[in-house]
Design an enzyme around this catalytic site. Structure first.
Site, PDB file in Angstrom:
ATOM      1  N   TRP A 130       0.860  -1.183   0.000  1.00  0.00           N
ATOM      2  CA  TRP A 130       0.000   0.000   0.000  1.00  0.00           C
ATOM      3  C   TRP A 130       0.899   1.237   0.000  1.00  0.00           C
ATOM      4  O   TRP A 130       1.793   1.366   0.833  1.00  0.00           O
ATOM      5  CB  TRP A 130      -0.889   0.022   1.252  1.00  0.00           C
ATOM      6  CG  TRP A 130      -1.910   1.113   1.200  1.00  0.00           C
ATOM      7  CD1 TRP A 130      -1.774   2.399   1.650  1.00  0.00           C
ATOM      8  CD2 TRP A 130      -3.225   1.026   0.637  1.00  0.00           C
ATOM      9  NE1 TRP A 130      -2.922   3.108   1.397  1.00  0.00           N
ATOM     10  CE2 TRP A 130      -3.833   2.295   0.781  1.00  0.00           C
ATOM     11  CE3 TRP A 130      -3.945  -0.001   0.021  1.00  0.00           C
ATOM     12  CZ2 TRP A 130      -5.120   2.574   0.342  1.00  0.00           C
ATOM     13  CZ3 TRP A 130      -5.239   0.274  -0.415  1.00  0.00           C
ATOM     14  CH2 TRP A 130      -5.814   1.549  -0.250  1.00  0.00           C
ATOM     15  N   GLU A 202       7.690  -1.413   0.890  1.00  0.00           N
ATOM     16  CA  GLU A 202       7.669  -1.186   2.339  1.00  0.00           C
ATOM     17  C   GLU A 202       8.630  -2.209   2.967  1.00  0.00           C
ATOM     18  O   GLU A 202       8.639  -3.365   2.532  1.00  0.00           O
ATOM     19  CB  GLU A 202       6.286  -1.481   2.913  1.00  0.00           C
ATOM     20  CG  GLU A 202       5.157  -0.650   2.380  1.00  0.00           C
ATOM     21  CD  GLU A 202       3.802  -1.319   2.705  1.00  0.00           C
ATOM     22  OE1 GLU A 202       3.363  -1.217   3.848  1.00  0.00           O
ATOM     23  OE2 GLU A 202       3.202  -1.931   1.803  1.00  0.00           O
ATOM     24  N   ASP A 235       9.402   2.874   1.216  1.00  0.00           N
ATOM     25  CA  ASP A 235       8.280   3.613   1.782  1.00  0.00           C
ATOM     26  C   ASP A 235       8.164   3.237   3.259  1.00  0.00           C
ATOM     27  O   ASP A 235       7.693   2.159   3.615  1.00  0.00           O
ATOM     28  CB  ASP A 235       7.006   3.229   1.006  1.00  0.00           C
ATOM     29  CG  ASP A 235       5.754   3.845   1.597  1.00  0.00           C
ATOM     30  OD1 ASP A 235       5.854   4.582   2.604  1.00  0.00           O
ATOM     31  OD2 ASP A 235       4.659   3.589   1.050  1.00  0.00           O
ATOM     32  N   GLN A 238       4.937   3.685   7.753  1.00  0.00           N
ATOM     33  CA  GLN A 238       4.569   3.090   9.044  1.00  0.00           C
ATOM     34  C   GLN A 238       5.788   2.656   9.850  1.00  0.00           C
ATOM     35  O   GLN A 238       5.730   2.568  11.068  1.00  0.00           O
ATOM     36  CB  GLN A 238       3.666   1.876   8.815  1.00  0.00           C
ATOM     37  CG  GLN A 238       2.368   2.243   8.133  1.00  0.00           C
ATOM     38  CD  GLN A 238       1.311   1.161   8.246  1.00  0.00           C
ATOM     39  OE1 GLN A 238       1.415   0.247   9.049  1.00  0.00           O
ATOM     40  NE2 GLN A 238       0.280   1.263   7.428  1.00  0.00           N
ATOM     41  N   LYS A 264       3.449   9.184   7.822  1.00  0.00           N
ATOM     42  CA  LYS A 264       2.627   9.015   9.035  1.00  0.00           C
ATOM     43  C   LYS A 264       3.352   9.280  10.361  1.00  0.00           C
ATOM     44  O   LYS A 264       2.942  10.113  11.148  1.00  0.00           O
ATOM     45  CB  LYS A 264       2.138   7.572   9.101  1.00  0.00           C
ATOM     46  CG  LYS A 264       1.118   7.199   8.056  1.00  0.00           C
ATOM     47  CD  LYS A 264       0.811   5.727   8.165  1.00  0.00           C
ATOM     48  CE  LYS A 264      -0.227   5.262   7.171  1.00  0.00           C
ATOM     49  NZ  LYS A 264      -1.585   5.686   7.471  1.00  0.00           N
ATOM     50  N   ARG A 399      -3.750  -6.366  12.766  1.00  0.00           N
ATOM     51  CA  ARG A 399      -2.497  -5.608  12.769  1.00  0.00           C
ATOM     52  C   ARG A 399      -2.462  -4.804  14.056  1.00  0.00           C
ATOM     53  O   ARG A 399      -3.369  -4.041  14.350  1.00  0.00           O
ATOM     54  CB  ARG A 399      -2.438  -4.675  11.577  1.00  0.00           C
ATOM     55  CG  ARG A 399      -1.254  -3.730  11.636  1.00  0.00           C
ATOM     56  CD  ARG A 399      -1.196  -2.802  10.461  1.00  0.00           C
ATOM     57  NE  ARG A 399      -2.456  -2.139  10.217  1.00  0.00           N
ATOM     58  CZ  ARG A 399      -2.689  -1.338   9.181  1.00  0.00           C
ATOM     59  NH1 ARG A 399      -1.750  -1.136   8.296  1.00  0.00           N
ATOM     60  NH2 ARG A 399      -3.856  -0.755   9.019  1.00  0.00           N
TER      61      ARG A 399
END
Ligand SMILES: Cc1ncc(COP(=O)(O)O)c(C=O)c1O
Length: 426
Positions: A130, A202, A235, A238, A264, A399
């Site tokens: 994502w 990610e 990326d 998170q 984020k 999660r």
């Protein structure tokens, strides 16, 4: 309907929480009815330092009282300080920072930098990943979000995510030997029009089910990139700033990306993101006329937020804490797994932990109804957790990403609630 005023909102997801939040502090939310809810998602995985940390609130207050917003060509102390602080945290040759607002925007900018620098346009992403909802980022949003929105960017390719628990090429079981990666690049080489530009990944595929690539995965991926003159974009929306028990996820894998995208966890809840690259790439793009002027590219307020987040992470040793509390959380979940056959897999790193529910361990049949019921029950009992909504209808994985400031006793509270919810629904 919980509140009449909901009808004025575009429903951007299937549903809203069955309460209205009035305030938040640390790992806790408080509803307008006075109920306390333990936030095991750190908001939208942003509030690593906990909600409304006093140092963060004070920094924002100071910023509100000095200057909030500026024209893109005007610089301020917080912007300059944040760029310097970010460069101090990342390894060479990453030393040029572009400040942005959201994760999707940072990835979009990273892709624009990669395209301008290489002069090519083909982009590779991992299935189950994502990266955001802007057109370029959304094209490599392979965990979902394509159907109904028309064509994606031409020249987008997918390689299978290294999901060892359910090997995408039915080759490994439990551990990944990177066959999926090599096979993926074989397919890409046969489809490419000779314009391979970048791979975007990610470090841990969070929305796709907390998938942890094996230790050698990114070095091998880096070699595939180098062989083809592609850039590696990581990326860390998170995973950046401590969540995995390291300042950045790439540190776990012994690689340095060509472009690092952070978002984020940088703003602590205030929209703030950055694309960070090397002087060589920045100079080349500048020479070619690179443009990324956006409304908030030079705003002091979000920059002040980012600086405060970094200060709290460093002062309170939250990176180390993420490691030890993450180990504690996994240990507590493993104790549960000894009692519940339906806990199929527990995986993750630091305080990003996935728990997959199955009908039984031999069939590994995803237990979606159970996951839904347990999630709802946890919320009723005061614990907010996510079910990761990955492709293929598999919505059976929780999660967990609590603030890095979570205490062992708060983790115990969460595990007790999960235990009770499983008991009730089995
Ligand atoms: C890894 C990753 N990248 C990018 C994004 C998109 O960030 P934003 O929603 O801030 O655009 C997300 C959002 O969940 C994400 O998890």
């Amino acid at each position: 309907m919980l509140d009449e005023r909901q009808r004025f909102l575009v429903r951007y997801a299937p549903d809203f929480a069955p309460f209205i939040v009035a305030r938040a502090s640390g790992a806790w939310l408080e509803t307008t009815e006075g109920r306390r809810v333990l936030d095991f998602t750190s908001g939208q995985i942003c509030s690593t330092i906990g909600h409304n940390h006093p140092h963060f609130v004070a920094a924002l207050t100071r910023s509100l009282e000095s200057v909030i917003h500026l024209n893109a060509w005007m610089l301020s102390e917080p912007v300059l300080d944040l760029a310097e602080a970010l460069v101090r945290l990342v390894p060479a040759p990453l030393d040029r920072v572009l400040l942005l607002n959201t994760g999707g925007e940072a990835n979009e900018a990273a892709l624009r930098i990669a395209k301008m620098h290489t002069g090519r346009f083909e982009v590779v992403g991992l299935t189950r990943s994502w990266h955001g909802l802007q057109a370029g980022a959304a094209s490599v949003n392979l965990a979902g979000g394509h159907a109904g929105y028309g064509p994606m960017m031409p020249g987008t390719f997918a390689i299978p995510a290294p999901y060892a628990y359910r090997c995408p090429v039915r080759h490994c079981s439990g551990t990944c030997d990177c066959s999926c990666l090599d096979a993926g690049f074989e397919l890409i080489d046969q489809q490419s029009v000779g314009a391979l530009c970048a791979v975007i990944v990610e470090p841990i595929l969070s929305a796709g089910g907390v998938i942890v690539p094996p230790p050698h995965y990114f070095r091998r991926l880096g070699q595939h990139c180098a062989d083809r003159g592609m850039l590696l974009i990581m990326d860390e929306a998170q995973t950046g700033f401590g969540r995995l028990g390291t300042m950045f996820g790439f540190e776990l894998y012994g690689v340095v990306p060509d472009i690092l995208s952070v978002s984020k966890t940088l703003g602590g809840g205030i929209p703030l993101a950055a694309a960070i690259t090397s002087a060589a790439i920045e100079e080349d793009c500048y020479r070619k006329g690179f443009v990324q002027v956006t409304s908030h590219v030079a705003d002091p307020l979000p920059a002040a937020a980012g600086l405060a987040v970094i200060e709290v992470i460093e002062r309170e040793h939250l990176v180390e804490q993420a490691r030890s509390r993450g180990e504690y959380l996994v240990r507590r979940l493993q104790e549960l797994a000894q009692r519940y056959e339906q806990i199929g897999d527990i995986r993750g790193q630091g305080l990003l932990v996935g728990l997959e529910l199955v009908e039984d361990r031999s069939s590994k049949q995803p237990a979606e109804a159970l996951a839904e019921a347990v999630c709802d029950e946890c919320l009723c009992q005061g614990l907010s957790m996510n079910i990761v909504r990955a492709v293929g209808g598999m919505r059976n994985c929780f999660r967990m990403a609590p603030p890095l400031s979570i205490t062992e006793s708060e983790i115990d509270t969460a595990v007790t609630i999960i235990d009770r919810a499983l008991q009730k629904h089995l």
